[in-house]
Motif scaffolding. Structure first.
Motif, PDB file in Angstrom:
ATOM      1  N   ALA A  80      23.161 102.444  92.427  1.00 41.16           N
ATOM      2  CA  ALA A  80      22.376 101.669  91.466  1.00 41.16           C
ATOM      3  C   ALA A  80      21.971 102.521  90.263  1.00 41.16           C
ATOM      4  O   ALA A  80      22.100 102.086  89.104  1.00 41.16           O
ATOM      5  N   LYS A 125      23.463 102.400  86.029  1.00 41.21           N
ATOM      6  CA  LYS A 125      22.608 102.042  84.906  1.00 41.21           C
ATOM      7  C   LYS A 125      22.273 103.184  83.965  1.00 41.21           C
ATOM      8  O   LYS A 125      22.384 103.053  82.743  1.00 41.21           O
ATOM      9  N   LEU A 182      24.365  98.095  85.207  1.00 36.16           N
ATOM     10  CA  LEU A 182      23.635  97.233  86.128  1.00 36.16           C
ATOM     11  C   LEU A 182      22.328  96.730  85.510  1.00 36.16           C
ATOM     12  O   LEU A 182      21.618  97.480  84.856  1.00 36.16           O
ATOM     13  N   GLU A 183      22.026  95.461  85.760  1.00 35.40           N
ATOM     14  CA  GLU A 183      20.719  94.926  85.392  1.00 35.40           C
ATOM     15  C   GLU A 183      19.857  94.668  86.630  1.00 35.40           C
ATOM     16  O   GLU A 183      18.702  95.066  86.667  1.00 35.40           O
ATOM     17  N   ILE A 220      15.924  99.005  85.888  1.00 35.56           N
ATOM     18  CA  ILE A 220      16.699  98.283  86.892  1.00 35.56           C
ATOM     19  C   ILE A 220      15.752  97.317  87.594  1.00 35.56           C
ATOM     20  O   ILE A 220      14.637  97.699  87.977  1.00 35.56           O
TER      21      ILE A 220
END
Length: 427
Positions: free
Chosen positions: A244, A248, A258-259, A322
């Protein structure tokens, strides 16, 4: 305003005079562009400093100023891109292997350029060079129109590109870099489906949507990157946290970042802790946006955590943050992605193969990443060679727009005297 007819006439003349894909002049152009950029880089940097100063004076944000700023590292990046493009050209422009058809005919495909490409982009001057390089290397003519914020930089780049075309022996009109900031120019070009074969917008979702709705020219569009990572209860959570963060924080505003993490409710709280631990010692600050249901698990992380709002679903944060939202399982994650995803890059972290297979079957995006960073969705990283953009369209090209995607083809039928009246195979 720039005379549209003059621009399009030069493009048409260049298209008629351009050599076929695979001609050695294109390889020479790649090398010459690297040389001319190196020769002119101090001039380019001086022009770029003018653009940066103007942007700062206008009060543009640090993020936008960063996008339009150039340095020595960008020269290394762009000359490396030119050199790799020249080296990889042969494998992308080779004719297909012929096969024998009915009546003894030999059938094969030979590469042809798409034609005249119009690229409209915003405040990234590196895109100017990419647009002047990749389409042209396989025989296309390009008209490039960047944002007003980089007008001075583009004028300096146009000089280097023009000399590279001359050194290689290619028509001067194969690349036209427009520095006219009048928006009427764009509106006029978008209406010229008779003279422009493909439209390639690069930039914000609003720019891409405008091009899609304002023109009948076929579009290679890279949609916004509202991307998700589903973390299953079978996942290695330390690995999921590392994935993750890598998805990002390396390039927070890129389209393949990634959001939102969609975490199985059974592991969402534990994953939140793993994320905070994994990011505790990072040199730059970052933010974890948490669903209110997870607020109680991070009482000691003040300053690094904010609430994830309902309105955050479906939006790009465009910063070092994130989101984490619990979901009941794969079905709820898939439903969320179908509703809010942009079809760009979606990922799953799971040890359960049935979950992975279910995700791959149910989720539709240009790239699906299993147990890895979303930022792996990248042409060079995928060993596809240099890319112009990442397409979220469903026709012609989806995913990295590499050199092959900037070509079409002609069928060649070596008939050897065959006549259709001689018969044909059944359909």
């Amino acid at each position: 305003m720039t005379a549209i007819e003059d621009v399009l006439a030069r493009a048409a003349t260049a298209r008629a005079a351009a050599p076929a894909p695979g001609d050695p002049r294109y390889d020479r152009y790649c090398a010459a562009l690297a040389d001319e950029l190196t020769r002119d880089w101090d001039t380019v940097l001086a022009a770029n400093a003018t653009d940066v100063a103007r942007a700062v004076a206008a009060g543009l944000g640090a993020e936008l100023v960063g996008r339009l700023s150039l340095g020595k590292e960008h020269l290394d990046l762009l000359t490396g891109l030119a050199e790799r493009t020249g080296r990889l050209l042969p494998e992308h422009v080779a004719p297909t292997r012929e096969h024998r058809a009915h009546l003894g005919m030999a059938v094969r495909r030979i590469p042809k350029p798409l034609g005249v490409a119009l690229m409209i982009f915003e405040a990234r001057p590196t895109v100017t060079v990419e647009g002047a390089l990749l389409p042209v290397a396989v025989g296309n003519v390009v008209v490039l129109r960047g944002g007003a914020e980089i007008a001075a930089t583009n004028r300096a780049l146009a000089t280097a590109v023009g000399r590279a075309l001359a050194v290689a022996g290619l028509p001067a009109g194969m690349v036209q870099i427009l520095d006219d900031t009048d928006r009427r120019l764009v509106r006029a070009l978008l209406k010229r489906h008779d003279a422009v074969d493909v439209l390639i917008p690069r930039g914000s979702p609003s720019l891409i949507d405008y091009c899609l709705t304002s023109s009948t020219i076929p579009v290679i569009a890279s949609g916004g990157g509202v991307n998700h990572l589903y973390v299953d209860r079978s996942a290695d959570l330390e690995l999921a946290a590392a994935i993750a963060l890598d998805s990002k924080l390396g390039e927070p505003t890129a389209c393949n970042t990634l959001e939102l993490v969609l975490a199985h409710t059974e592991v969402a709280a534990e994953l939140t802790g793993a994320l905070l631990r994994a990011g505790a010692d990072l040199p730059e600050p970052w933010l974890l946006r948490l669903d209110p249901r997870l607020a109680g698990v991070v009482a000691a992380a003040a300053g690094r955590v904010a609430e994830l709002a309902d309105t955050d679903d479906g939006r790009e944060f465009l910063d070092r943050s994130i989101g984490v939202r619990p979901v009941a399982g794969l079905d709820e994650a898939v439903a969320h992605i179908r509703r809010y995803g942009s079809g760009h890059t979606e990922g799953v972290v799971a040890a359960d193969r049935a979950v992975v297979d279910g995700f791959l079957a149910a989720v539709d995006a240009a790239a699906l990443v299993v147990n890895g960073s979303l930022r792996l969705h990248d042409g060079p990283t995928m060993a596809l060679g240099p890319e112009l953009s990442i397409s979220t369209g469903r026709l012609h090209v989806r995913g990295p727009v590499d050199l092959s995607a900037l070509l079409t083809h002609s069928w060649v039928i070596d008939a050897e005297g065959a006549l259709r009246d001689g018969g044909t195979e059944a359909a």
